[in-house]
Write a protein that holds these residues in place. Structure first.
Motif, mmCIF file in Angstrom:
data_model
loop_
_atom_site.group_PDB
_atom_site.id
_atom_site.type_symbol
_atom_site.label_atom_id
_atom_site.label_comp_id
_atom_site.label_asym_id
_atom_site.label_seq_id
_atom_site.Cartn_x
_atom_site.Cartn_y
_atom_site.Cartn_z
ATOM 1 N N PHE A 23 0.828 -1.206 0.000
ATOM 2 C CA PHE A 23 0.000 0.000 0.000
ATOM 3 C C PHE A 23 0.868 1.264 0.000
ATOM 4 C CE2 PHE A 23 -3.343 -2.953 1.239
ATOM 5 C CZ PHE A 23 -4.454 -2.407 0.604
ATOM 6 N N TYR A 24 1.901 1.253 0.810
ATOM 7 C CA TYR A 24 2.764 2.433 0.944
ATOM 8 C C TYR A 24 3.366 2.841 -0.395
ATOM 9 C CZ TYR A 24 6.438 5.336 3.164
ATOM 10 O OH TYR A 24 7.259 6.353 3.555
ATOM 11 N N ARG A 25 3.844 1.866 -1.155
ATOM 12 C CA ARG A 25 4.472 2.161 -2.451
ATOM 13 C C ARG A 25 3.488 2.785 -3.436
ATOM 14 N NH1 ARG A 25 6.299 -3.577 -1.770
ATOM 15 N NH2 ARG A 25 8.368 -3.477 -0.768
ATOM 16 N N HIS A 26 2.201 2.527 -3.232
ATOM 17 C CA HIS A 26 1.197 3.004 -4.184
ATOM 18 C C HIS A 26 0.419 4.221 -3.674
ATOM 19 C CE1 HIS A 26 2.072 -0.905 -5.994
ATOM 20 N NE2 HIS A 26 1.550 -0.421 -7.086
ATOM 21 N N MET A 27 0.823 4.768 -2.518
ATOM 22 C CA MET A 27 0.225 6.009 -2.048
ATOM 23 C C MET A 27 0.759 7.192 -2.862
ATOM 24 S SD MET A 27 -1.845 5.748 0.710
ATOM 25 C CE MET A 27 -2.582 4.133 0.440
ATOM 26 N N ASP A 28 -0.062 8.204 -3.025
ATOM 27 C CA ASP A 28 0.430 9.494 -3.493
ATOM 28 C C ASP A 28 1.053 10.158 -2.270
ATOM 29 O OD1 ASP A 28 0.897 12.105 -4.243
ATOM 30 O OD2 ASP A 28 -1.082 12.449 -5.110
ATOM 31 N N ARG A 29 2.371 10.076 -2.147
ATOM 32 C CA ARG A 29 3.027 10.498 -0.914
ATOM 33 C C ARG A 29 3.112 12.015 -0.763
ATOM 34 N NH1 ARG A 29 5.286 5.908 -2.591
ATOM 35 N NH2 ARG A 29 6.990 6.941 -3.699
ATOM 36 N N GLU A 30 2.631 12.730 -1.756
ATOM 37 C CA GLU A 30 2.465 14.173 -1.573
ATOM 38 C C GLU A 30 1.175 14.476 -0.816
ATOM 39 O OE1 GLU A 30 2.779 16.282 -5.220
ATOM 40 O OE2 GLU A 30 4.881 15.734 -5.557
ATOM 41 N N GLN A 31 0.301 13.453 -0.736
ATOM 42 C CA GLN A 31 -0.946 13.613 0.025
ATOM 43 C C GLN A 31 -0.941 12.816 1.321
ATOM 44 O OE1 GLN A 31 -4.799 14.012 -2.082
ATOM 45 N NE2 GLN A 31 -3.738 13.150 -3.844
ATOM 46 N N VAL A 32 -0.429 11.586 1.260
ATOM 47 C CA VAL A 32 -0.449 10.698 2.428
ATOM 48 C C VAL A 32 0.920 10.061 2.603
ATOM 49 C CG1 VAL A 32 -1.452 8.627 3.452
ATOM 50 C CG2 VAL A 32 -2.921 10.216 2.201
ATOM 51 N N GLN A 33 1.506 10.226 3.782
ATOM 52 C CA GLN A 33 2.807 9.632 4.086
ATOM 53 C C GLN A 33 2.654 8.664 5.255
ATOM 54 O OE1 GLN A 33 6.016 8.259 3.843
ATOM 55 N NE2 GLN A 33 6.358 10.166 2.712
ATOM 56 N N PHE A 34 3.350 7.525 5.184
ATOM 57 C CA PHE A 34 3.325 6.537 6.253
ATOM 58 C C PHE A 34 4.557 6.694 7.146
ATOM 59 C CE2 PHE A 34 0.721 2.818 4.207
ATOM 60 C CZ PHE A 34 -0.361 3.664 4.051
ATOM 61 N N ASP A 35 4.372 6.623 8.469
ATOM 62 C CA ASP A 35 5.446 6.485 9.437
ATOM 63 C C ASP A 35 5.162 5.228 10.265
ATOM 64 O OD1 ASP A 35 6.638 8.878 8.576
ATOM 65 O OD2 ASP A 35 5.420 10.064 9.959
ATOM 66 N N PHE A 36 6.204 4.671 10.879
ATOM 67 C CA PHE A 36 6.061 3.373 11.526
ATOM 68 C C PHE A 36 6.581 3.407 12.956
ATOM 69 C CE2 PHE A 36 6.191 2.763 7.001
ATOM 70 C CZ PHE A 36 5.173 1.852 6.772
ATOM 71 N N LEU A 37 5.714 2.993 13.873
ATOM 72 C CA LEU A 37 6.056 2.836 15.275
ATOM 73 C C LEU A 37 6.349 1.364 15.509
ATOM 74 C CD1 LEU A 37 6.207 3.846 18.242
ATOM 75 C CD2 LEU A 37 3.745 3.383 18.372
ATOM 76 N N GLN A 38 7.632 1.018 15.610
ATOM 77 C CA GLN A 38 8.028 -0.372 15.784
ATOM 78 C C GLN A 38 8.117 -0.703 17.271
ATOM 79 O OE1 GLN A 38 10.652 -0.810 11.683
ATOM 80 N NE2 GLN A 38 11.696 -0.992 13.637
ATOM 81 N N ASN A 39 7.650 -1.881 17.633
ATOM 82 C CA ASN A 39 7.625 -2.263 19.033
ATOM 83 C C ASN A 39 8.618 -3.369 19.362
ATOM 84 O OD1 ASN A 39 5.435 -0.466 19.996
ATOM 85 N ND2 ASN A 39 4.326 -1.526 18.377
ATOM 86 N N LYS A 40 9.531 -3.639 18.435
ATOM 87 C CA LYS A 40 10.683 -4.499 18.678
ATOM 88 C C LYS A 40 11.923 -3.713 18.248
ATOM 89 C CE LYS A 40 8.486 -9.031 18.110
ATOM 90 N NZ LYS A 40 8.464 -10.286 17.307
ATOM 91 N N PRO A 41 13.040 -3.896 18.949
ATOM 92 C CA PRO A 41 14.236 -3.099 18.639
ATOM 93 C C PRO A 41 14.986 -3.540 17.394
ATOM 94 C CG PRO A 41 14.699 -4.635 20.427
ATOM 95 C CD PRO A 41 13.228 -4.754 20.142
ATOM 96 N N ASP A 42 14.702 -4.750 16.896
ATOM 97 C CA ASP A 42 15.467 -5.275 15.765
ATOM 98 C C ASP A 42 15.180 -4.486 14.490
ATOM 99 O OD1 ASP A 42 16.217 -7.447 17.483
ATOM 100 O OD2 ASP A 42 14.264 -8.352 17.050
ATOM 101 N N PRO A 43 16.219 -4.166 13.720
ATOM 102 C CA PRO A 43 15.994 -3.521 12.422
ATOM 103 C C PRO A 43 15.143 -4.414 11.530
ATOM 104 C CG PRO A 43 18.325 -3.466 13.030
ATOM 105 C CD PRO A 43 17.649 -4.401 13.996
ATOM 106 N N GLY A 44 14.362 -3.790 10.652
ATOM 107 C CA GLY A 44 13.507 -4.548 9.738
ATOM 108 C C GLY A 44 14.035 -4.534 8.319
ATOM 109 N N ASP A 45 13.625 -5.520 7.547
ATOM 110 C CA ASP A 45 14.079 -5.637 6.158
ATOM 111 C C ASP A 45 13.685 -4.434 5.310
ATOM 112 O OD1 ASP A 45 15.204 -8.212 6.552
ATOM 113 O OD2 ASP A 45 13.219 -9.118 6.384
ATOM 114 N N TYR A 46 12.573 -3.791 5.671
ATOM 115 C CA TYR A 46 12.054 -2.702 4.850
ATOM 116 C C TYR A 46 12.501 -1.315 5.331
ATOM 117 C CZ TYR A 46 8.823 -6.089 2.718
ATOM 118 O OH TYR A 46 8.281 -7.150 2.035
ATOM 119 N N ASP A 47 13.316 -1.248 6.385
ATOM 120 C CA ASP A 47 13.661 0.049 6.982
ATOM 121 C C ASP A 47 14.271 1.016 5.968
ATOM 122 O OD1 ASP A 47 12.759 -1.096 9.283
ATOM 123 O OD2 ASP A 47 14.649 -0.948 10.386
ATOM 124 N N GLU A 48 15.234 0.542 5.200
ATOM 125 C CA GLU A 48 15.922 1.422 4.248
ATOM 126 C C GLU A 48 14.958 1.957 3.204
ATOM 127 O OE1 GLU A 48 19.646 1.347 1.051
ATOM 128 O OE2 GLU A 48 19.392 -0.308 2.466
#
Length: 367
Positions: A23-48
């Motif tokens: 979904f994030y890749r297909h948002m118009d990010r000039e209108q809607v931006q996603f931020d993520f509140l992670q509840n585990k300390p480990d880095p995620g594959d999609y972070d970059e």
């Protein structure tokens, strides 16, 4: 532009996280931006990738100490008053994010149901106590299926007003690819074998032990068969030991995490899932987009079925019964199923546009 704060575990290549990235890749990010509140300390594959798309990543202290978590959320929301919408994806534990958001006057609090059961075990008894309270902390109810929505929010609340959000995909990426099939089969020495495939984190709830058992029955009847498990997890060594005990080690491939999962569906001849519970698994949607026959456990809602070549069996059905169902799908020419997916609401371009509109409408309602 509005910013949506998503509460997640961490952004690894797992089902919910992959759905969110679609979904994030297909948002118009000039209108809607996603931020993520992670509840585990480990880095995620999609972070970059998230950072490249303009998203922010926050890491909470986790749910083990609610006072610490609540204090963190209070400070975060004080520093970022732009968050008017929080969208939670943590199963029963999403209650914590929702309660903290409610206490800090976040006006739009979305609880998103992604499962139809809480796995058994003493560690999950606490989650069963949390689940009934979610519907009071949230004020918007979303779900990947009607079954998941009714499970988390009760039929009364779900039917009173909800949003069914299909676990949509980019169907073009998953259309059967003969070149990818040949390339990966050559690289992994799979030749012309009949390949039974599975994609998923190797955990208890996904029940890959049943898959290994089914494959052993399949392999006894036809030695020119092979099992491919795409993914990793804490049960990988147990599954390898199970395969060794059944004498099928050489006929089972563990690929680990793969960035080209879409190509692996073209390698497979049949797809299998034996999960103890699911909401609406995106991997089963992806497999069907590759025109791949699927044998699925009846713990999975039939809402997942898009194409005809899908069969549901019970966990208590024997391994031989499952093996026969796998082989019952005759080999066929595979092609694009894009039209069926668009009609069923699983095309990401259309579904992301709808989700974006929902966010904008919710935001407008609080101005």
């Amino acid at each position: 532009m509005i910013r949506i704060l998503h509460s997640v575990s961490n952004m690894d290549r797992a089902g919910i996280e992959t759905m969110l990235m679609n979904f994030y890749r297909h948002m118009d990010r000039e209108q809607v931006q996603f931020d993520f509140l992670q509840n585990k300390p480990d880095p995620g594959d999609y972070d970059e990738e998230i950072r490249e798309l303009g998203g922010r990543l926050f890491v909470s202290p986790g749910f083990l100490s609610y006072p610490k978590y609540e204090a963190y959320m209070t400070e975060l929301l004080k520093e970022h008053p732009e968050y008017k919408i929080i969208h939670t994806h943590n199963g029963s534990l999403m209650l914590f994010a929702l309660k903290a958001a409610q206490k800090n006057n976040v006006p739009i609090r979305i609880a998103h149901a992604h499962a139809t059961a809480i796995p058994p075990g003493w560690k999950n008894e606490f989650k069963k106590l949390l689940k009934p309270r979610i519907k009071y902390a949230a004020n918007h109810y979303w779900g990947c299926s009607n079954a998941a929505g009714e499970f988390y929010f009760t039929p009364k609340y779900w039917n009173a007003g909800h949003e069914l959000i299909h676990n949509a995909i980019n169907t073009d990426n998953f259309t059967f690819n003969e070149a990818a099939r040949a390339k990966l089969r050559r690289e992994y020495g799979l030749g012309d074998k009949f390949i039974l495939g599975h994609v998923g984190r190797l955990t208890k709830v996904k029940n890959q032990a049943k898959i290994v058992e089914v494959f052993a029955a399949l392999h006894r009847e036809d030695a020119n068969t092979h099992l491919v498990l795409v993914g990793t997890g804490e049960l990988e060594n147990d599954l390898k030991a199970q395969a060794a005990a059944l004498g099928i080690t050489d006929a089972v491939t563990f690929t680990g995490v793969q960035s080209n999962v879409n190509e692996w569906y073209s390698v497979f001849d049949a797809f299998i899932m034996c999960s103890f519970n699911e909401g609406l698994p995106v991997v089963a949607v992806e497999a069907q987009a590759a025109d791949l026959p699927c044998v699925l456990c009846n713990t999975i809602t039939t809402e997942v079925k898009v194409i005809d070549s899908v069969k549901f069996l019970g966990l208590n059905d024997s391994a031989d019964t499952w093996a026969r169902a796998v082989r019952a799908f005759a080999p066929k020419q595979r092609g694009s199923r894009k039209a069926e997916f668009e009609a069923a609401g699983y095309d990401i371009a259309a579904e992301a546009k709808r989700m974006q509109g929902l966010y904008l409408d919710l935001y407008d309602s609080i101005k």
